[in-house]
Motif scaffolding. Structure first.
Motif, PDB file in Angstrom:
ATOM      1  N   PRO A  50      -5.991   7.416  -0.661  1.00 57.05           N
ATOM      2  CA  PRO A  50      -6.038   6.122   0.031  1.00 57.05           C
ATOM      3  C   PRO A  50      -6.461   5.017  -0.933  1.00 57.05           C
ATOM      4  CG  PRO A  50      -7.944   7.462   0.624  1.00 57.05           C
ATOM      5  CD  PRO A  50      -7.062   8.333  -0.219  1.00 57.05           C
ATOM      6  N   VAL A  51      -5.541   4.126  -1.238  1.00 57.01           N
ATOM      7  CA  VAL A  51      -5.804   3.019  -2.159  1.00 57.01           C
ATOM      8  C   VAL A  51      -5.145   1.760  -1.611  1.00 57.01           C
ATOM      9  CG1 VAL A  51      -6.030   4.426  -4.251  1.00 57.01           C
ATOM     10  CG2 VAL A  51      -3.770   3.619  -3.542  1.00 57.01           C
ATOM     11  N   PRO A  52      -5.622   0.584  -2.014  1.00 60.45           N
ATOM     12  CA  PRO A  52      -4.929  -0.645  -1.628  1.00 60.45           C
ATOM     13  C   PRO A  52      -3.573  -0.723  -2.329  1.00 60.45           C
ATOM     14  CG  PRO A  52      -7.136  -1.091  -2.508  1.00 60.45           C
ATOM     15  CD  PRO A  52      -6.813   0.322  -2.830  1.00 60.45           C
ATOM     16  N   GLY A  53      -2.584  -1.249  -1.636  1.00 61.60           N
ATOM     17  CA  GLY A  53      -1.296  -1.459  -2.275  1.00 61.60           C
ATOM     18  C   GLY A  53      -1.380  -2.560  -3.318  1.00 61.60           C
ATOM     19  N   VAL A  54      -0.700  -2.365  -4.439  1.00 60.73           N
ATOM     20  CA  VAL A  54      -0.680  -3.371  -5.503  1.00 60.73           C
ATOM     21  C   VAL A  54       0.412  -4.388  -5.191  1.00 60.73           C
ATOM     22  CG1 VAL A  54      -0.312  -3.793  -7.959  1.00 60.73           C
ATOM     23  CG2 VAL A  54      -1.540  -1.734  -7.214  1.00 60.73           C
ATOM     24  N   LEU A  55       0.014  -5.647  -5.063  1.00 59.41           N
ATOM     25  CA  LEU A  55       0.968  -6.730  -4.810  1.00 59.41           C
ATOM     26  C   LEU A  55       1.462  -7.362  -6.095  1.00 59.41           C
ATOM     27  CD1 LEU A  55      -0.900  -8.427  -1.824  1.00 59.41           C
ATOM     28  CD2 LEU A  55       1.105  -6.933  -1.707  1.00 59.41           C
ATOM     29  N   GLY A  56       0.670  -7.260  -7.132  1.00 59.09           N
ATOM     30  CA  GLY A  56       1.071  -7.824  -8.415  1.00 59.09           C
ATOM     31  C   GLY A  56      -0.061  -7.727  -9.410  1.00 59.09           C
ATOM     32  N   ALA A  94      -6.694  -7.152 -21.017  1.00 59.49           N
ATOM     33  CA  ALA A  94      -5.418  -6.977 -20.318  1.00 59.49           C
ATOM     34  C   ALA A  94      -5.005  -5.515 -20.258  1.00 59.49           C
ATOM     35  CB  ALA A  94      -4.339  -7.813 -21.004  1.00 59.49           C
ATOM     36  N   ARG A  95      -5.284  -4.762 -21.308  1.00 58.35           N
ATOM     37  CA  ARG A  95      -4.887  -3.353 -21.322  1.00 58.35           C
ATOM     38  C   ARG A  95      -5.555  -2.588 -20.193  1.00 58.35           C
ATOM     39  NH1 ARG A  95      -6.873   1.425 -22.947  1.00 58.35           N
ATOM     40  NH2 ARG A  95      -8.828   0.440 -23.576  1.00 58.35           N
ATOM     41  N   ARG A  96      -6.838  -2.824 -19.996  1.00 57.30           N
ATOM     42  CA  ARG A  96      -7.562  -2.094 -18.957  1.00 57.30           C
ATOM     43  C   ARG A  96      -7.110  -2.529 -17.561  1.00 57.30           C
ATOM     44  NH1 ARG A  96     -11.583   1.102 -20.639  1.00 57.30           N
ATOM     45  NH2 ARG A  96     -12.390   1.213 -18.518  1.00 57.30           N
ATOM     46  N   MET A  97      -6.777  -3.804 -17.405  1.00 56.67           N
ATOM     47  CA  MET A  97      -6.304  -4.244 -16.094  1.00 56.67           C
ATOM     48  C   MET A  97      -4.945  -3.627 -15.783  1.00 56.67           C
ATOM     49  SD  MET A  97      -7.473  -6.074 -13.550  1.00 56.67           S
ATOM     50  CE  MET A  97      -8.523  -7.448 -14.059  1.00 56.67           C
ATOM     51  N   ARG A  98      -4.079  -3.542 -16.787  1.00 53.49           N
ATOM     52  CA  ARG A  98      -2.787  -2.874 -16.575  1.00 53.49           C
ATOM     53  C   ARG A  98      -2.997  -1.408 -16.218  1.00 53.49           C
ATOM     54  NH1 ARG A  98      -1.325  -5.994 -21.217  1.00 53.49           N
ATOM     55  NH2 ARG A  98      -1.573  -4.167 -22.570  1.00 53.49           N
ATOM     56  N   ALA A  99      -3.966  -0.780 -16.874  1.00 53.79           N
ATOM     57  CA  ALA A  99      -4.254   0.630 -16.594  1.00 53.79           C
ATOM     58  C   ALA A  99      -4.751   0.811 -15.162  1.00 53.79           C
ATOM     59  CB  ALA A  99      -5.287   1.156 -17.588  1.00 53.79           C
ATOM     60  N   ALA A 141      -4.025  -1.005 -12.542  1.00 49.41           N
ATOM     61  CA  ALA A 141      -2.873  -1.119 -11.646  1.00 49.41           C
ATOM     62  C   ALA A 141      -2.039   0.160 -11.673  1.00 49.41           C
ATOM     63  CB  ALA A 141      -2.024  -2.325 -12.042  1.00 49.41           C
ATOM     64  N   ALA A 142      -1.856   0.724 -12.858  1.00 45.72           N
ATOM     65  CA  ALA A 142      -1.074   1.960 -12.977  1.00 45.72           C
ATOM     66  C   ALA A 142      -1.753   3.111 -12.243  1.00 45.72           C
ATOM     67  CB  ALA A 142      -0.879   2.307 -14.451  1.00 45.72           C
ATOM     68  N   CYS A 143      -3.075   3.181 -12.311  1.00 46.71           N
ATOM     69  CA  CYS A 143      -3.809   4.239 -11.610  1.00 46.71           C
ATOM     70  C   CYS A 143      -3.628   4.123 -10.100  1.00 46.71           C
ATOM     71  CB  CYS A 143      -5.287   4.175 -11.965  1.00 46.71           C
ATOM     72  SG  CYS A 143      -5.682   4.721 -13.636  1.00 46.71           S
ATOM     73  N   LEU A 144      -3.717   2.914  -9.581  1.00 44.18           N
ATOM     74  CA  LEU A 144      -3.541   2.716  -8.145  1.00 44.18           C
ATOM     75  C   LEU A 144      -2.158   3.181  -7.702  1.00 44.18           C
ATOM     76  CD1 LEU A 144      -5.203  -0.794  -7.771  1.00 44.18           C
ATOM     77  CD2 LEU A 144      -5.978   1.298  -6.657  1.00 44.18           C
ATOM     78  N   LEU A 152      -3.724  -8.146  -8.078  1.00 41.57           N
ATOM     79  CA  LEU A 152      -3.662  -8.655  -6.710  1.00 41.57           C
ATOM     80  C   LEU A 152      -3.300  -7.494  -5.794  1.00 41.57           C
ATOM     81  CD1 LEU A 152      -3.927 -11.392  -5.224  1.00 41.57           C
ATOM     82  CD2 LEU A 152      -1.442 -11.611  -5.403  1.00 41.57           C
ATOM     83  N   MET A 153      -4.133  -7.272  -4.770  1.00 41.88           N
ATOM     84  CA  MET A 153      -3.977  -6.097  -3.913  1.00 41.88           C
ATOM     85  C   MET A 153      -3.962  -6.483  -2.445  1.00 41.88           C
ATOM     86  SD  MET A 153      -6.791  -3.643  -5.773  1.00 41.88           S
ATOM     87  CE  MET A 153      -8.031  -4.936  -5.648  1.00 41.88           C
ATOM     88  N   GLU A 154      -3.419  -5.582  -1.651  1.00 44.86           N
ATOM     89  CA  GLU A 154      -3.497  -5.748  -0.209  1.00 44.86           C
ATOM     90  C   GLU A 154      -4.952  -5.677   0.248  1.00 44.86           C
ATOM     91  OE1 GLU A 154      -1.186  -2.532   1.257  1.00 44.86           O
ATOM     92  OE2 GLU A 154       0.747  -3.551   0.970  1.00 44.86           O
ATOM     93  N   LEU A 155      -5.272  -6.435   1.277  1.00 43.56           N
ATOM     94  CA  LEU A 155      -6.595  -6.349   1.890  1.00 43.56           C
ATOM     95  C   LEU A 155      -6.646  -5.114   2.784  1.00 43.56           C
ATOM     96  CD1 LEU A 155      -9.373  -7.670   2.607  1.00 43.56           C
ATOM     97  CD2 LEU A 155      -8.194  -8.721   4.545  1.00 43.56           C
TER      98      LEU A 155
END
Length: 461
Positions: free
Chosen positions: A91-97, A72-77, A79-82, A111-114
């Motif tokens: 240019p990165v996908p938007g984070v939806l959640g 979980a820590r790495r997944m949170r990281a 999302a924070a990087c994006l 979860l990211m934008e396509l």
């Protein structure tokens, strides 16, 4: 566990994603489907499709850890990087959640934008669609890296910031699989370490396959799971690693030259490393990929995650061993393997073992694969892995034990009884990586492995 759109697991996943995506969009979603995409040896990636309460189509991309193997820590990281990189124009996908888990998803997720675009390296290298873009693409990648390295670090204190060489060496030592090529690389890196630079956000896996590109340019930088704080030139060296050229001759992703990359990078980063510094990080990147490949395979062999994909990576470690000796200038180009011995007579009828393997491989490729539906991308991918492993087994049977015996003879001339013994002597300094006998033995062992795994790479050097 394999998840297909029709499986009960996919139904549960789709329901879970639908709830999270619906909350993010402020809509009630129906007809939610989750289709697993190919690739992603460490994380699972799904294309999500749905309809909202107006009937409009909605799409997203889900990344999640394999259930039961989450971080979980790495997944949170990630999302924070994006989110942080987006603030400086990367240019990165938007984070939806994102979250540590959710019902139906059952693992840390993002979860990211396509974002539309092409990621397949060989298409980017060869397809006419990208002919006009290709001459300037390497410089554009350099500019994007410069932006990444300008990302504010204020909200990224969860990222690792340790010594990258020490980190890779720690993983390697924990594997308990001593290899002369790795010890040669570690010793060279210590002997030639460049001066430090101010820390920056390092993507950690900036290479073809992790970008989405269309004819207008780079649309998105993906896969931030290896992001960390460190020397920014690491990303430049990683992009030049031979593995990420995918068989093409030019050094930067098989797309262009290092000077073009550095020109683009300097335009946004304001700094330009010299050739020696870039080479050091290319050597490091090659060593890092070698160790990470072996680590990925160990997840299967150690029972953590049974996977033919992970197991197959184990046979590809020798590719990086070869690349490492090559980039170090330590590959003994004079090495020629002895011809294999004639196979012993057998009482078994035909088809022989090699013929059986070839027949099975051909049947999978010519009869089974064409029968799969267009949606069965994951299954096609796994079939290709099966075919490759069957080809490896066929070549190994034909090679016999002659090369192994030759390697043992070369090791004996050095007073070593195994490759692990030679690796230990390189580590403790009782043998030098510049010793011609060491180079010959290390090269011969690697060439013997690579000649079975992928002999084409021997011809592309």
């Amino acid at each position: 566990m394999e998840v297909t759109p029709e499986s009960p697991a996919a139904t549960g996943l789709a329901d879970g994603v639908g709830a999270v995506l619906g909350a993010a969009l402020g809509a009630t979603l129906t007809e939610v489907r989750a289709r697993q995409l190919t690739g992603g040896a460490s994380r699972q990636v799904y294309a999500i499709t749905a309809r909202d309460d107006t009937g409009a189509a909605r799409q997203a991309i889900l990344r999640r850890d394999p259930p039961g193997h989450g971080d979980a820590r790495r997944m949170r990281a990630e999302a924070a990087c994006l989110r942080a990189a987006a603030t400086v124009g990367v240019p990165v996908p938007g984070v939806l959640g994102n979250g540590d888990t959710a019902p139906g998803i059952d693992a840390p997720y993002l979860l990211m934008e396509l974002v539309d675009g092409e990621s397949i390296p060989r298409k980017l290298q060869r397809d006419p669609e990208f002919d006009e873009l290709r001459p300037g693409l390497v410089a554009e990648l350099g500019r994007v890296l410069g932006l990444i390295h300008r990302t504010p670090l204020d909200d990224l204190d969860m990222l690792d910031d340790g010594d990258p060489v020490a980190s890779v060496e720690r993983i390697y030592r924990d594997l308990a699989d001593p290899r002369p090529a790795v010890e040669m690389g570690l010793r060279w890196l210590r002997d030639h370490a460049p001066a430090a630079r101010p820390n920056a956000l390092v993507h950690g896996d900036f290479r073809l396959g992790n970008f989405l590109i269309d004819p207008s340019g780079v649309r998105a930088v993906l896969d931030w799971e290896l992001a960390h704080i460190g020397n920014p030139i690491e990303d430049l060296g990683w992009l030049c690693v031979r593995a990420w050229r995918f068989g093409a001759p030019t050094p930067v992703g098989g797309l262009g030259e290092r000077d073009a990359l550095l020109d683009g990078y300097e335009s946004t980063a304001g700094v330009r490393p010299d050739a020696a510094e870039l080479l050091w990080w290319e050597v490091f990147g090659t060593l890092k990929w070698l160790v990470l490949s072996r680590f990925q395979a160990q997840r299967h062999f150690g029972g953590e995650e049974r996977s033919i994909e992970l197991a197959a990576i184990g046979r590809r470690v020798c590719e990086s061993e070869y690349d490492l000796l090559l980039v170090l200038g330590l590959l003994d180009e004079s090495v020629v393997l002895p011809d294999p011995a004639e196979p012993a007579a057998t009482v078994q009828d035909r088809p022989a073992l090699t013929e059986i393997l070839e027949l099975v491989g051909r049947t999978l490729a010519e009869e089974i694969a064409p029968a799969l539906t267009a949606e069965a991308q994951r299954q096609r991918y796994l079939l290709r892995i099966c075919g490759n492993l069957l080809s490896i087994a066929t070549r190994e049977l034909r090679a016999g034990d002659t090369a192994t015996a030759h390697v043992h003879d070369l090791l004996a001339e050095l007073g070593c009884d195994s490759e692990a013994d030679l690796a230990q002597r390189l580590r403790d300094g009782s043998r030098s990586y510049t010793d011609p006998g060491v180079r010959r033995a290390a090269t011969t062992a690697v060439v013997a492995r690579l000649g079975v795994t992928d002999p084409r790479r021997l011809r592309r050097s």
